[in-house]
Design a protein around this motif. Structure first.
Motif, PDB file in Angstrom:
ATOM      1  N   GLY A 146      49.066   7.606 -15.929  1.00 14.03           N
ATOM      2  CA  GLY A 146      47.897   7.358 -15.631  1.00 14.03           C
ATOM      3  C   GLY A 146      47.551   5.937 -14.989  1.00 14.03           C
ATOM      4  O   GLY A 146      48.301   5.056 -15.301  1.00 14.03           O
ATOM      5  N   MET A 147      46.667   5.906 -14.166  1.00 15.43           N
ATOM      6  CA  MET A 147      46.006   4.587 -13.767  1.00 15.43           C
ATOM      7  C   MET A 147      45.504   3.775 -15.071  1.00 15.43           C
ATOM      8  O   MET A 147      45.012   4.356 -15.980  1.00 15.43           O
ATOM      9  CB  MET A 147      45.076   4.504 -12.595  1.00 15.43           C
ATOM     10  N   LEU A 148      45.634   2.704 -15.058  1.00 13.62           N
ATOM     11  CA  LEU A 148      45.267   1.705 -16.018  1.00 13.62           C
ATOM     12  C   LEU A 148      43.654   1.617 -16.222  1.00 13.62           C
ATOM     13  O   LEU A 148      42.856   1.470 -15.041  1.00 13.62           O
ATOM     14  CB  LEU A 148      45.654   0.261 -15.934  1.00 13.62           C
ATOM     15  N   VAL A 149      42.964   1.687 -17.142  1.00 14.81           N
ATOM     16  CA  VAL A 149      41.483   1.537 -17.151  1.00 14.81           C
ATOM     17  C   VAL A 149      41.223   0.238 -17.051  1.00 14.81           C
ATOM     18  O   VAL A 149      41.786  -0.803 -17.458  1.00 14.81           O
ATOM     19  CB  VAL A 149      41.091   2.137 -18.492  1.00 14.81           C
ATOM     20  N   ALA A 150      40.042  -0.062 -16.488  1.00 11.22           N
ATOM     21  CA  ALA A 150      39.545  -1.412 -16.121  1.00 11.22           C
ATOM     22  C   ALA A 150      39.586  -2.578 -17.257  1.00 11.22           C
ATOM     23  O   ALA A 150      39.972  -3.578 -17.130  1.00 11.22           O
ATOM     24  CB  ALA A 150      38.223  -1.348 -15.535  1.00 11.22           C
ATOM     25  N   VAL A 151      39.161  -1.898 -18.380  1.00  9.76           N
ATOM     26  CA  VAL A 151      39.112  -2.858 -19.568  1.00  9.76           C
ATOM     27  C   VAL A 151      40.549  -3.452 -20.044  1.00  9.76           C
ATOM     28  O   VAL A 151      40.434  -4.503 -20.713  1.00  9.76           O
ATOM     29  CB  VAL A 151      38.405  -2.180 -20.983  1.00  9.76           C
ATOM     30  N   LEU A 152      41.562  -2.731 -19.843  1.00 13.58           N
ATOM     31  CA  LEU A 152      42.790  -3.128 -20.145  1.00 13.58           C
ATOM     32  C   LEU A 152      43.503  -3.593 -18.857  1.00 13.58           C
ATOM     33  O   LEU A 152      44.955  -4.047 -18.969  1.00 13.58           O
ATOM     34  CB  LEU A 152      43.558  -1.824 -20.643  1.00 13.58           C
ATOM     35  N   ASN A 153      43.048  -3.823 -17.874  1.00 14.30           N
ATOM     36  CA  ASN A 153      43.584  -4.143 -16.259  1.00 14.30           C
ATOM     37  C   ASN A 153      44.074  -5.698 -16.616  1.00 14.30           C
ATOM     38  O   ASN A 153      43.644  -6.453 -15.648  1.00 14.30           O
ATOM     39  CB  ASN A 153      42.690  -3.908 -15.426  1.00 14.30           C
ATOM     40  N   SER A 154      44.897  -6.085 -17.276  1.00 15.04           N
ATOM     41  CA  SER A 154      45.518  -7.247 -17.610  1.00 15.04           C
ATOM     42  C   SER A 154      47.097  -7.363 -18.202  1.00 15.04           C
ATOM     43  O   SER A 154      46.884  -6.955 -19.433  1.00 15.04           O
ATOM     44  CB  SER A 154      44.579  -8.243 -18.086  1.00 15.04           C
ATOM     45  N   ASN A 155      47.995  -7.483 -17.568  1.00 15.18           N
ATOM     46  CA  ASN A 155      49.461  -7.493 -17.941  1.00 15.18           C
ATOM     47  C   ASN A 155      49.475  -8.511 -19.131  1.00 15.18           C
ATOM     48  O   ASN A 155      50.516  -8.304 -20.041  1.00 15.18           O
ATOM     49  CB  ASN A 155      50.513  -7.697 -16.771  1.00 15.18           C
ATOM     50  N   PHE A 156      48.875  -9.553 -19.043  1.00  9.65           N
ATOM     51  CA  PHE A 156      49.217 -10.630 -20.059  1.00  9.65           C
ATOM     52  C   PHE A 156      48.331 -10.248 -21.422  1.00  9.65           C
ATOM     53  O   PHE A 156      49.245 -10.065 -22.466  1.00  9.65           O
ATOM     54  CB  PHE A 156      48.408 -11.964 -19.515  1.00  9.65           C
ATOM     55  N   TRP A 157      47.185  -9.423 -21.324  1.00 11.01           N
ATOM     56  CA  TRP A 157      46.821  -9.412 -22.703  1.00 11.01           C
ATOM     57  C   TRP A 157      47.547  -7.846 -23.125  1.00 11.01           C
ATOM     58  O   TRP A 157      47.687  -7.579 -24.404  1.00 11.01           O
ATOM     59  CB  TRP A 157      45.282  -9.049 -22.639  1.00 11.01           C
ATOM     60  N   LEU A 158      48.039  -7.051 -22.259  1.00 11.07           N
ATOM     61  CA  LEU A 158      48.592  -5.801 -22.724  1.00 11.07           C
ATOM     62  C   LEU A 158      50.099  -6.325 -23.381  1.00 11.07           C
ATOM     63  O   LEU A 158      50.468  -5.555 -24.311  1.00 11.07           O
ATOM     64  CB  LEU A 158      48.987  -5.105 -21.376  1.00 11.07           C
ATOM     65  N   ALA A 159      50.497  -7.280 -22.867  1.00 10.90           N
ATOM     66  CA  ALA A 159      52.002  -7.798 -23.119  1.00 10.90           C
ATOM     67  C   ALA A 159      51.710  -8.642 -24.517  1.00 10.90           C
ATOM     68  O   ALA A 159      52.980  -8.751 -25.203  1.00 10.90           O
ATOM     69  CB  ALA A 159      52.615  -8.460 -22.139  1.00 10.90           C
ATOM     70  N   THR A 160      50.735  -9.176 -24.677  1.00  8.70           N
ATOM     71  CA  THR A 160      50.434 -10.069 -25.946  1.00  8.70           C
ATOM     72  C   THR A 160      49.751  -9.202 -27.080  1.00  8.70           C
ATOM     73  O   THR A 160      50.230  -8.784 -27.908  1.00  8.70           O
ATOM     74  CB  THR A 160      50.057 -11.310 -25.645  1.00  8.70           C
ATOM     75  N   HIS A 161      48.240  -9.210 -26.801  1.00  4.87           N
ATOM     76  CA  HIS A 161      47.690  -8.660 -27.782  1.00  4.87           C
ATOM     77  C   HIS A 161      47.977  -7.178 -28.003  1.00  4.87           C
ATOM     78  O   HIS A 161      48.234  -6.842 -29.427  1.00  4.87           O
ATOM     79  CB  HIS A 161      46.168  -8.672 -27.459  1.00  4.87           C
ATOM     80  N   VAL A 162      47.850  -6.183 -27.071  1.00  4.91           N
ATOM     81  CA  VAL A 162      48.204  -4.699 -27.437  1.00  4.91           C
ATOM     82  C   VAL A 162      49.530  -4.402 -27.961  1.00  4.91           C
ATOM     83  O   VAL A 162      49.771  -3.829 -29.004  1.00  4.91           O
ATOM     84  CB  VAL A 162      47.721  -3.830 -26.168  1.00  4.91           C
ATOM     85  N   THR A 163      50.691  -5.134 -27.382  1.00  9.13           N
ATOM     86  CA  THR A 163      51.976  -4.860 -27.590  1.00  9.13           C
ATOM     87  C   THR A 163      52.259  -5.376 -29.360  1.00  9.13           C
ATOM     88  O   THR A 163      52.745  -4.537 -30.108  1.00  9.13           O
ATOM     89  CB  THR A 163      53.027  -5.465 -27.212  1.00  9.13           C
ATOM     90  N   THR A 164      51.597  -6.479 -29.523  1.00 12.66           N
ATOM     91  CA  THR A 164      51.740  -7.192 -30.941  1.00 12.66           C
ATOM     92  C   THR A 164      51.031  -6.317 -31.994  1.00 12.66           C
ATOM     93  O   THR A 164      51.836  -6.026 -33.135  1.00 12.66           O
ATOM     94  CB  THR A 164      51.270  -8.350 -31.061  1.00 12.66           C
ATOM     95  N   ILE A 165      49.778  -5.894 -31.681  1.00 13.84           N
ATOM     96  CA  ILE A 165      49.041  -4.908 -32.632  1.00 13.84           C
ATOM     97  C   ILE A 165      49.649  -3.754 -32.883  1.00 13.84           C
ATOM     98  O   ILE A 165      49.869  -3.307 -33.953  1.00 13.84           O
ATOM     99  CB  ILE A 165      47.446  -4.850 -32.135  1.00 13.84           C
ATOM    100  N   THR A 166      50.098  -2.860 -31.675  1.00 12.03           N
ATOM    101  CA  THR A 166      50.970  -1.844 -31.818  1.00 12.03           C
ATOM    102  C   THR A 166      52.161  -1.762 -32.619  1.00 12.03           C
ATOM    103  O   THR A 166      52.682  -0.958 -33.265  1.00 12.03           O
ATOM    104  CB  THR A 166      51.140  -1.330 -30.509  1.00 12.03           C
ATOM    105  N   THR A 167      53.042  -2.858 -32.679  1.00 11.28           N
ATOM    106  CA  THR A 167      54.094  -3.334 -33.410  1.00 11.28           C
ATOM    107  C   THR A 167      53.655  -3.098 -34.707  1.00 11.28           C
ATOM    108  O   THR A 167      54.488  -2.793 -35.574  1.00 11.28           O
ATOM    109  CB  THR A 167      54.832  -4.339 -32.783  1.00 11.28           C
ATOM    110  N   GLY A 168      52.584  -4.112 -35.000  1.00  8.72           N
ATOM    111  CA  GLY A 168      52.171  -3.911 -36.451  1.00  8.72           C
ATOM    112  C   GLY A 168      51.938  -2.614 -36.990  1.00  8.72           C
ATOM    113  O   GLY A 168      52.086  -2.166 -37.873  1.00  8.72           O
ATOM    114  N   TYR A 169      51.292  -1.690 -36.261  1.00  4.36           N
ATOM    115  CA  TYR A 169      50.760  -0.367 -36.356  1.00  4.36           C
ATOM    116  C   TYR A 169      52.124   0.286 -36.898  1.00  4.36           C
ATOM    117  O   TYR A 169      52.300   0.878 -37.722  1.00  4.36           O
ATOM    118  CB  TYR A 169      50.272   0.608 -35.229  1.00  4.36           C
ATOM    119  N   GLY A 170      52.948   0.437 -36.145  1.00  9.76           N
ATOM    120  CA  GLY A 170      54.440   0.986 -36.119  1.00  9.76           C
ATOM    121  C   GLY A 170      55.047   0.415 -37.614  1.00  9.76           C
ATOM    122  O   GLY A 170      55.716   1.415 -38.211  1.00  9.76           O
TER     123      GLY A 170
END
Length: 217
Positions: A146-170
């Motif tokens: 799907g299309m990216l929702v507006a609040v996440l529309n930043s590859n920089f924060w997706l690649a840093t904050h979200v990826t790092t947090i999700t790695t911590g979850y895993g």
């Protein structure tokens, strides 16, 4: 024939339509890579059970190979999603589940490589199968790209904050599974303190790793 003619018409506008990426998406949808990885994780689990009854070393090695091949399909599916969408594939609940599952299976494969006693295969196969089936529940509409929702529309924060947090979850999930293995072992054979200390050490390391990524993220 009509599609071939249409493609020729679009050739001058390749930069706009990204024809190669559309073909990649079509191949991805037809390949069902996550279904294949789920089947291989299930096969690894059943082979591990068989190894407890006969030829433990040989069948356990085959089981580990199935887990690794499933991991390759899993990783390749996520890689293709990155190529197709041009962003880290962790913006929706479905994407987060398959990414957390990937981290869990990678941790389990590393554990099995170090311990070579089947524990990593058990944890990786359970983690992979259960989370894949949960993910399939969030993919019922068929289109997960799907299309990216507006609040996440930043590859920089997706690649840093979200990826790092999700790695911590895993990794947290992996540590939690290790904790359950420890409790089962305490119930089954509390006198085997050496085995329990080994599991405890692995769990402690996984927890520190998970906390680091969660805190850093």
């Amino acid at each position: 024939n009509a599609l071939d003619e249409y493609e020729e018409v679009l050739i001058p506008y390749q930069n706009l339509f990204k024809i190669k990426r559309i073909k990649t998406e079509t191949w991805y949808n037809n390949a069902n890579l996550f279904i294949k990885s789920t089947a291989l994780y299930m096969l690894a689990f059943f082979l591990l059970i068989i190894s407890w009854m006969t030829k433990p070393i040989l069948i356990r090695k085959i089981s580990f190979a199935c887990l690794l091949v499933g991991l390759v399909f899993h990783l390749y599916g996520i890689y293709l999603r990155v190529i197709i969408m041009q962003r880290p594939p962790i913006s929706t609940l479905y994407e987060s589940i398959i990414f957390v599952s990937l981290i869990g299976v990678i941790c389990a494969a590393l554990l099995e490589y170090n311990r070579k006693d089947g524990m990593g295969i058990f944890m990786g196969s359970v983690c992979g199968v259960v989370l894949h089936f949960i993910g399939f529940g969030y993919a019922n509409d068929g289109d997960t790209l799907g299309m990216l929702v507006a609040v996440l529309n930043s590859n920089f924060w997706l690649a840093t904050h979200v990826t790092t947090i999700t790695t911590g979850y895993g990794t947290s999930l992996f540590a939690g599974l290790l904790g359950h293995i420890y409790l089962l072992q305490v119930i089954r054979d509390p006198s085997n303190t050496k085995y329990l200390k080994g599991i405890n050490g692995n769990m402690f390391g996984a927890t520190i790793f998970a906390l680091f990524f969660t805190l850093f993220g």
